[in-house]
Design an enzyme around this catalytic site. Structure first.
Site, mmCIF file in Angstrom:
data_model
loop_
_atom_site.group_PDB
_atom_site.id
_atom_site.type_symbol
_atom_site.label_atom_id
_atom_site.label_comp_id
_atom_site.label_asym_id
_atom_site.label_seq_id
_atom_site.Cartn_x
_atom_site.Cartn_y
_atom_site.Cartn_z
ATOM 1 N N ASP A 194 -0.089 4.494 -0.095
ATOM 2 C CA ASP A 194 -0.809 5.723 0.284
ATOM 3 C C ASP A 194 0.085 6.758 0.958
ATOM 4 O O ASP A 194 -0.032 7.964 0.715
ATOM 5 C CB ASP A 194 -1.931 5.418 1.294
ATOM 6 C CG ASP A 194 -3.077 4.636 0.698
ATOM 7 O OD1 ASP A 194 -3.115 4.454 -0.535
ATOM 8 O OD2 ASP A 194 -3.946 4.198 1.490
ATOM 9 N N HIS A 245 1.820 1.374 5.836
ATOM 10 C CA HIS A 245 2.422 2.414 6.662
ATOM 11 C C HIS A 245 3.793 2.019 7.217
ATOM 12 O O HIS A 245 4.755 2.785 7.127
ATOM 13 C CB HIS A 245 1.450 2.759 7.809
ATOM 14 C CG HIS A 245 1.871 3.919 8.620
ATOM 15 N ND1 HIS A 245 2.344 3.798 9.903
ATOM 16 C CD2 HIS A 245 1.925 5.243 8.329
ATOM 17 C CE1 HIS A 245 2.649 4.994 10.365
ATOM 18 N NE2 HIS A 245 2.400 5.885 9.439
ATOM 19 N N ARG A 304 -9.321 8.191 -0.797
ATOM 20 C CA ARG A 304 -10.287 8.611 0.228
ATOM 21 C C ARG A 304 -11.151 9.740 -0.297
ATOM 22 O O ARG A 304 -10.740 10.505 -1.176
ATOM 23 C CB ARG A 304 -9.548 9.062 1.498
ATOM 24 C CG ARG A 304 -8.852 7.914 2.223
ATOM 25 C CD ARG A 304 -8.274 8.389 3.544
ATOM 26 N NE ARG A 304 -9.311 8.534 4.541
ATOM 27 C CZ ARG A 304 -9.556 7.676 5.541
ATOM 28 N NH1 ARG A 304 -8.802 6.593 5.670
ATOM 29 N NH2 ARG A 304 -10.517 7.887 6.388
ATOM 30 N N HIS A 306 -3.528 -4.224 7.806
ATOM 31 C CA HIS A 306 -3.604 -3.057 8.675
ATOM 32 C C HIS A 306 -2.703 -3.206 9.894
ATOM 33 O O HIS A 306 -2.870 -4.127 10.686
ATOM 34 C CB HIS A 306 -5.033 -2.741 9.143
ATOM 35 C CG HIS A 306 -5.219 -1.257 9.370
ATOM 36 N ND1 HIS A 306 -4.732 -0.623 10.476
ATOM 37 C CD2 HIS A 306 -5.765 -0.298 8.595
ATOM 38 C CE1 HIS A 306 -5.005 0.669 10.383
ATOM 39 N NE2 HIS A 306 -5.618 0.904 9.245
ATOM 40 N N ASN A 318 0.857 -1.185 0.000
ATOM 41 C CA ASN A 318 0.000 0.000 0.000
ATOM 42 C C ASN A 318 0.901 1.244 0.000
ATOM 43 O O ASN A 318 1.718 1.427 0.913
ATOM 44 C CB ASN A 318 -0.895 -0.052 1.245
ATOM 45 C CG ASN A 318 -1.804 1.155 1.360
ATOM 46 O OD1 ASN A 318 -1.377 2.275 1.154
ATOM 47 N ND2 ASN A 318 -3.046 0.928 1.707
HETATM 48 N N1 PXP Z 1 -5.797 -2.985 4.083
HETATM 49 C C1 PXP Z 1 -6.759 -2.037 4.157
HETATM 50 C C2 PXP Z 1 -8.133 -2.395 3.732
HETATM 51 C C3 PXP Z 1 -6.456 -0.719 4.582
HETATM 52 O O1 PXP Z 1 -7.426 0.207 4.645
HETATM 53 C C4 PXP Z 1 -5.115 -0.407 4.907
HETATM 54 C C5 PXP Z 1 -4.763 0.982 5.309
HETATM 55 O O2 PXP Z 1 -5.058 1.863 4.271
HETATM 56 C C6 PXP Z 1 -4.154 -1.421 4.796
HETATM 57 C C7 PXP Z 1 -4.524 -2.704 4.413
HETATM 58 C C8 PXP Z 1 -2.714 -1.163 5.109
HETATM 59 O O3 PXP Z 1 -2.569 -0.820 6.454
HETATM 60 P P1 PXP Z 1 -1.180 -0.248 6.969
HETATM 61 O O4 PXP Z 1 -0.924 1.015 6.172
HETATM 62 O O5 PXP Z 1 -1.428 0.002 8.410
HETATM 63 O O6 PXP Z 1 -0.152 -1.290 6.711
#
Ligand code: PXP
Length: 252
Positions: free
Chosen positions: A11, A221, A47, A198, A9
């Site tokens: 983001d 993250h 988002r 997550h 991810n």
């Molecule tokens: N999976 C989903 C559905 C999420 O919303 C997120 C966070 O955006 C993640 C995985 C990744 O989580 P993290 O950034 O805490 O590793």
């Protein structure tokens, strides 16, 4: 045991970019590097408030993942706007997540049980468009059954509570891990593919990766933070190695 896929991810590369309103660091470049470093796919959450990933990022991520033949997992709230964007891009996968503007991150799973009448028609339209749909849910037997009833092909289990409990050395951690295991087994029994994500870091990845029903982890993250110190490629390689170790230990 089957090989566990790693979705990265990106983001929070966009979070850093947006902190200064500049064009760098570029999350699309991070996605290219992640794929080169062994990520099986790219995950991005557009988002509603566009606080990190932008519409232009999604356009570019759709192009580069398609060019490389790797999956893009589009995380989206169940809204008319996000459904239209998903249908316009037809990513490999869409993950339905809850979204509240005031939250710092996705704090809990989607309440598929209460939201069935809103969620099920969206799932149906996305699936008809050829998108593999998942629901991001808590490890709760009611939500697993509701996800199946809503027509998703995949669930992604929210590992945030477990990971936080481990980091804070809370005694509930083991019970939370047991809930994840039970939810994964229940979902597989129902014929759902099971993912998780997550809050995962180097410490929590192994117990999670050892859950045999899991097919994919989505991690963001921690990897982006670790990239500041050791680089994105080495951070992904280390996470990948820990995932493989967990699976090898389990199989032995
Ligand atoms: N999976 C989903 C559905 C999420 O919303 C997120 C966070 O955006 C993640 C995985 C990744 O989580 P993290 O950034 O805490 O590793």
């Amino acid at each position: 045991m089957t090989r566990l896929r790693l979705g990265v991810n990106i983001d929070h590369v966009a979070t850093v970019r947006n902190a200064r309103g500049e064009g760098y660091p570029d999350p699309v470049r991070a996605a290219e590097m992640a794929l080169a470093a062994g990520a099986d796919g790219i995950t991005a959450h557009l988002r509603e408030d566009r606080r990190h990933i932008s519409d232009a990022d999604i356009d570019a991520l759709a192009v580069i993942t398609r060019r490389r033949g790797r999956p893009l997992n589009f995380e989206m709230a169940v809204t008319t706007e996000m459904e239209a964007i998903a249908l316009a891009h037809r990513p490999h996968a869409a993950c339905l997540v809850p979204e509240r503007r005031e939250e710092v991150t996705t704090e809990g799973g989607l309440d598929v049980a209460r939201g069935h009448n809103t969620i099920a028609p969206v799932v149906q339209r996305l699936v008809q468009a050829g998108i593999r749909v998942s629901a991001f849910i808590d490890a709760d037997p009611v939500q697993v059954a509701a996800a199946k009833a809503a027509g998703v092909q995949v669930i992604e289990l929210h590992t945030g509570a477990y990971c936080e409990a481990v980091r804070e050395k809370r005694p509930q951690a083991q019970a939370l891990l047991r809930n994840l295991k039970a939810a994964a087994a229940q979902a597989a029994e129902l014929g759902l593919e099971v993912h998780a994500g997550h809050g995962i870091d180097y410490e929590t990845v192994k117990p999670i990766a050892a859950i045999p029903e899991l097919m994919e982890l989505n991690i963001g993250h921690f990897l982006i933070g670790e990239a500041i110190f050791i680089g994105l490629g080495p951070a992904i390689a280390r996470m990948r190695a820990l995932m493989d170790e967990a699976r090898a230990t389990r199989a032995a």
